[in-house]
Enzyme design. Structure first.
Site, PDB file in Angstrom:
ATOM      1  N   ASP A 148       0.708  -1.087   0.028  1.00 30.45           N
ATOM      2  CA  ASP A 148       0.233   0.198  -0.521  1.00 30.45           C
ATOM      3  C   ASP A 148       0.837   0.921  -0.499  1.00 30.45           C
ATOM      4  OD1 ASP A 148      -2.857   0.404   0.668  1.00 30.45           O
ATOM      5  OD2 ASP A 148      -2.062   2.304   0.773  1.00 30.45           O
ATOM      6  N   ILE A 149       0.621   2.232  -0.738  1.00 37.96           N
ATOM      7  CA  ILE A 149       1.122   3.410  -0.764  1.00 37.96           C
ATOM      8  C   ILE A 149       1.214   4.035   0.334  1.00 37.96           C
ATOM      9  CG2 ILE A 149      -0.582   5.395  -1.503  1.00 37.96           C
ATOM     10  CD1 ILE A 149       1.463   5.655  -3.838  1.00 37.96           C
ATOM     11  N   VAL A 187     -11.158   2.586  -3.936  1.00 41.20           N
ATOM     12  CA  VAL A 187     -10.720   2.415  -5.251  1.00 41.20           C
ATOM     13  C   VAL A 187     -11.428   1.056  -5.330  1.00 41.20           C
ATOM     14  CG1 VAL A 187      -9.083   0.694  -6.509  1.00 41.20           C
ATOM     15  CG2 VAL A 187      -8.206   2.571  -4.624  1.00 41.20           C
ATOM     16  N   HIS A 246     -10.421  -5.336  -3.814  1.00 39.55           N
ATOM     17  CA  HIS A 246      -8.632  -6.024  -2.800  1.00 39.55           C
ATOM     18  C   HIS A 246      -9.244  -6.435  -1.398  1.00 39.55           C
ATOM     19  CE1 HIS A 246      -9.955  -1.449  -2.810  1.00 39.55           C
ATOM     20  NE2 HIS A 246      -8.904  -1.808  -1.512  1.00 39.55           N
ATOM     21  N   HIS A 269      -6.983  -5.880   2.329  1.00 40.06           N
ATOM     22  CA  HIS A 269      -5.734  -5.281   3.251  1.00 40.06           C
ATOM     23  C   HIS A 269      -4.901  -6.244   3.256  1.00 40.06           C
ATOM     24  CE1 HIS A 269      -6.753  -1.137   2.208  1.00 40.06           C
ATOM     25  NE2 HIS A 269      -8.556  -1.483   1.710  1.00 40.06           N
TER      26      HIS A 269
HETATM   27  P1  5GP Z   1     -10.001   1.162  -0.024  1.00 34.48           P
HETATM   28  O1  5GP Z   1     -10.356   2.686   1.139  1.00 34.48           O
HETATM   29  O2  5GP Z   1     -10.095   0.700  -0.931  1.00 34.48           O
HETATM   30  O3  5GP Z   1     -10.173   0.390   1.104  1.00 34.48           O
HETATM   31  O4  5GP Z   1      -8.458   1.009   0.132  1.00 34.48           O
HETATM   32  C1  5GP Z   1      -7.371   1.717  -1.568  1.00 34.48           C
HETATM   33  C2  5GP Z   1      -5.892   2.003  -0.627  1.00 34.48           C
HETATM   34  O5  5GP Z   1      -4.959   2.207  -1.721  1.00 34.48           O
HETATM   35  C3  5GP Z   1      -5.973   2.822   0.270  1.00 34.48           C
HETATM   36  O6  5GP Z   1      -4.642   2.211   2.037  1.00 34.48           O
HETATM   37  C4  5GP Z   1      -4.786   2.940  -0.836  1.00 34.48           C
HETATM   38  O7  5GP Z   1      -3.608   3.992   0.393  1.00 34.48           O
HETATM   39  C5  5GP Z   1      -4.033   2.680  -1.338  1.00 34.48           C
HETATM   40  N1  5GP Z   1      -3.226   3.261  -2.708  1.00 34.48           N
HETATM   41  C6  5GP Z   1      -4.687   4.438  -3.144  1.00 34.48           C
HETATM   42  N2  5GP Z   1      -3.682   4.390  -4.494  1.00 34.48           N
HETATM   43  C7  5GP Z   1      -2.375   3.993  -5.340  1.00 34.48           C
HETATM   44  C8  5GP Z   1      -1.592   3.681  -5.332  1.00 34.48           C
HETATM   45  O8  5GP Z   1      -1.442   4.358  -6.666  1.00 34.48           O
HETATM   46  N3  5GP Z   1      -0.572   2.798  -5.430  1.00 34.48           N
HETATM   47  C9  5GP Z   1      -0.776   1.512  -3.803  1.00 34.48           C
HETATM   48  N4  5GP Z   1       0.348   1.102  -3.908  1.00 34.48           N
HETATM   49  N5  5GP Z   1      -1.567   2.110  -3.427  1.00 34.48           N
HETATM   50  C10 5GP Z   1      -2.727   2.813  -3.132  1.00 34.48           C
END
Ligand code: 5GP
Length: 117
Positions: free
Chosen positions: A34-35, A100, A104, A106
């Site tokens: 994760d970024i 996103v 996915h 985590h």
């Molecule tokens: P969500 O909030 O959708 O469950 O998780 C999305 C995750 O994707 C977040 O933890 C965010 O930091 C990570 N993320 C968003 N954009 C990118 C990216 O371009 N690269 C990476 N490696 N992680 C990303």
């Protein structure tokens, strides 16, 4: 970039059009750090093709969803957090905290994780 069916930032990472620290990849799944990590180990496990949310998954995705869990377990082992413990979560839509729209998992560990909100 706007997410839409068939493309997303994660699909572009899987196709190596965007950089990421990839730790696992096969013909169906890509996993990368994760970024903005929320734990010492914070890895995202992503299908290579876009399924926007868990609500969009079908019976045909059953094997893929199960495989994502097994990849999470394998990566937990490889990152030495199997015995200490870890958390595997999937956020869905707005109240679930999904940002996103490409499903996915985590995988988080490497420290004591707090109670979930
Ligand atoms: P969500 O909030 O959708 O469950 O998780 C999305 C995750 O994707 C977040 O933890 C965010 O930091 C990570 N993320 C968003 N954009 C990118 C990216 O371009 N690269 C990476 N490696 N992680 C990303």
């Amino acid at each position: 970039m706007t997410d839409h069916l068939g493309d997303s930032v994660f699909a572009r990472i899987a196709r190596k059009e965007l950089p990421a620290k990839i730790v696992y990849q096969d013909e169906e799944i890509t996993a990368f750090h994760d970024i903005e990590p929320l734990a010492p180990v914070h890895i995202l496990i992503v299908p290579n093709r876009v399924i926007p949310t868990l609500n969009d998954a079908t019976l045909e995705d059953q094997q893929l969803l199960g495989k994502m869990m097994l990849v999470a377990r394998q990566l937990a082992c490889q990152h030495s957090i199997s015995d200490t413990g870890y958390r595997v979560t999937m956020n869905v839509n707005s109240d679930g905290g999904q940002s996103v729209f490409h499903i996915h998992l985590h995988l988080m560990g490497g420290q004591k994780l707090g109670r979930m909100a």
